[in-house]
Motif scaffolding. Sequence first.
Motif, mmCIF file in Angstrom:
data_model
loop_
_atom_site.group_PDB
_atom_site.id
_atom_site.type_symbol
_atom_site.label_atom_id
_atom_site.label_comp_id
_atom_site.label_asym_id
_atom_site.label_seq_id
_atom_site.Cartn_x
_atom_site.Cartn_y
_atom_site.Cartn_z
ATOM 1 N N UNK A 1 -7.401 2.132 -0.745
ATOM 2 C CA UNK A 1 -8.662 1.452 -0.465
ATOM 3 C C UNK A 1 -8.694 0.217 -1.353
ATOM 4 N N UNK A 2 -8.637 -0.950 -0.736
ATOM 5 C CA UNK A 2 -8.515 -2.201 -1.495
ATOM 6 C C UNK A 2 -9.629 -3.166 -1.114
ATOM 7 N N UNK A 3 -9.897 -4.103 -1.999
ATOM 8 C CA UNK A 3 -10.897 -5.130 -1.716
ATOM 9 C C UNK A 3 -10.545 -5.840 -0.413
ATOM 10 N N UNK A 4 -11.565 -6.138 0.386
ATOM 11 C CA UNK A 4 -11.325 -6.726 1.695
ATOM 12 C C UNK A 4 -10.504 -7.996 1.651
ATOM 13 N N UNK A 5 -10.691 -8.816 0.595
ATOM 14 C CA UNK A 5 -9.952 -10.075 0.524
ATOM 15 C C UNK A 5 -8.554 -9.907 -0.057
ATOM 16 N N UNK A 6 -8.180 -8.659 -0.366
ATOM 17 C CA UNK A 6 -6.845 -8.377 -0.923
ATOM 18 C C UNK A 6 -5.959 -7.608 0.058
ATOM 19 N N UNK A 7 -6.484 -7.338 1.259
ATOM 20 C CA UNK A 7 -5.751 -6.453 2.160
ATOM 21 C C UNK A 7 -4.409 -7.039 2.585
ATOM 22 N N UNK A 8 -4.375 -8.331 2.897
ATOM 23 C CA UNK A 8 -3.113 -8.934 3.332
ATOM 24 C C UNK A 8 -2.084 -8.922 2.208
ATOM 25 N N UNK A 9 -2.534 -9.188 0.990
ATOM 26 C CA UNK A 9 -1.636 -9.162 -0.163
ATOM 27 C C UNK A 9 -1.119 -7.751 -0.408
ATOM 28 N N UNK A 10 -1.981 -6.761 -0.224
ATOM 29 C CA UNK A 10 -1.569 -5.370 -0.433
ATOM 30 C C UNK A 10 -0.509 -4.963 0.581
ATOM 31 N N UNK A 11 -0.740 -5.288 1.836
ATOM 32 C CA UNK A 11 0.216 -4.933 2.888
ATOM 33 C C UNK A 11 1.549 -5.625 2.656
ATOM 34 N N UNK A 12 1.507 -6.907 2.296
ATOM 35 C CA UNK A 12 2.743 -7.656 2.050
ATOM 36 C C UNK A 12 3.506 -7.070 0.866
ATOM 37 N N UNK A 13 2.790 -6.709 -0.194
ATOM 38 C CA UNK A 13 3.437 -6.161 -1.386
ATOM 39 C C UNK A 13 4.096 -4.818 -1.091
ATOM 40 N N UNK A 14 3.424 -3.968 -0.340
ATOM 41 C CA UNK A 14 3.984 -2.659 -0.009
ATOM 42 C C UNK A 14 5.178 -2.797 0.931
ATOM 43 N N UNK A 15 5.057 -3.677 1.911
ATOM 44 C CA UNK A 15 6.190 -3.917 2.812
ATOM 45 C C UNK A 15 7.409 -4.399 2.035
ATOM 46 N N UNK A 16 7.189 -5.251 1.030
ATOM 47 C CA UNK A 16 8.284 -5.759 0.211
ATOM 48 C C UNK A 16 8.947 -4.655 -0.600
ATOM 49 N N UNK A 17 8.222 -3.576 -0.849
ATOM 50 C CA UNK A 17 8.754 -2.419 -1.576
ATOM 51 C C UNK A 17 9.471 -1.437 -0.644
ATOM 52 N N UNK A 18 9.556 -1.779 0.644
ATOM 53 C CA UNK A 18 10.133 -0.847 1.603
ATOM 54 C C UNK A 18 9.173 0.240 2.018
ATOM 55 N N UNK A 19 7.874 -0.023 1.824
ATOM 56 C CA UNK A 19 6.819 0.927 2.182
ATOM 57 C C UNK A 19 5.999 0.337 3.332
ATOM 58 N N UNK A 20 6.322 0.649 4.583
ATOM 59 C CA UNK A 20 5.549 0.106 5.707
ATOM 60 C C UNK A 20 4.061 0.411 5.549
ATOM 61 N N UNK A 21 3.229 -0.620 5.674
ATOM 62 C CA UNK A 21 1.792 -0.461 5.456
ATOM 63 C C UNK A 21 1.016 -1.268 6.483
#
Length: 371
Positions: A312-332
């Motif tokens: 559960x992340x701040x609404x304005x951080x969602x794209x950054x969160x998804x990109x960061x997890x994808x970069x870790x090999x964690x599809x989000x």
Amino acid sequence: MAASPTNPYSEAGVDTAAGDLAVELMKSSVRATHGPEVLGGVGGFAGLFDASALRDFRRPLLATSTDGVGTKVAIAQAIDKHDTIGQDLVGMVVDDIVVVGAKPLFMTDYIACGKVVPERIADIVRGIAGACAATGTALVGGETAEHPGLLGPRDYDVAGAATGVVEADAILGAERVQDGDAVIAVASSGLHSNGYSLVRHIITGAGISYADTAADFGTTWGEALLEPTRLYTLPLLRLIEQLAGGVHALSHVTGGGIAANLARVLPQGSWAEVDRGTWSPSPVFRVLSDIAGSTLESAEGTWNLGVGFLAVVAGDKKDAAIAALDAEGMPAWQVGTVGFGPRPTGEFEQGAKGVDGGAVRLVGAYADGAK
């Protein structure tokens, strides 16, 4: 000539020499998880961990978790493959600690078996140690207990406990969640370690052997069902640091499924609808449901259905969160939004596992293709 004295403990079914050999076989893998904080090596009565680093915290809080692998071990026993169960154990225990934002420090394990087979015990512990290394956790001790007469010669069960640390003012949880926060799903690797009583019931009812080839997976049924639990700890800790306050709550999707576990980390008065249409459950869930003649929806309180963690992340951080997890090999991907106003009519899940948290329900139909 007098007969050699017998060992009454061996006659009772306990082989202490086999236990000693098992310890020797596992030593190197256990030591590989030890940093300078671990004192005393392997084999002591208690594991020692230097806590001096906690002096650097303003107000350190210790986080602890304990769990097992459940009946997934029955499949490992059935096909005599024991090198992945240890990762399942670490996933179930250590990944619970990161939910509050804590960094794991150390773990201990416990293996109960009907007969100590040193190579088998070493395989289990090797898996535990490898996963501990992958999560930054020291494996500081453990116990192998032989229980003849209580467990069969091929039977065993595994459990573990871990301890981590988090700053008091950095704890994640419902208190941080805000109206409009985004709910981000992080993909699972498969069934993980929940719902295997249902899995085994389906397989047995269909007359399938774990040694049979599973055409849908290109391997045997046993190997497919032993796919190890994905480890989330370090990628999530890095996400917390990268978003600098943008991560408000985390939920480990284990027993109870998506709705129940998300509801536990949302505040009272809040609600969220999880959109099934944003992902397609992994093939293993679809194949098992087809064999059982049931729907994916009917298993939502049992299986993770392709979602291993929720952030559960701040609404304005969602794209950054998804990109960061994808970069870790964690599809989000985003599955919903947290609301605090009047919630839609209909049934929601709330009060799971004794926590009077938020209200959650899954809506829509699952996507047909792969996410």
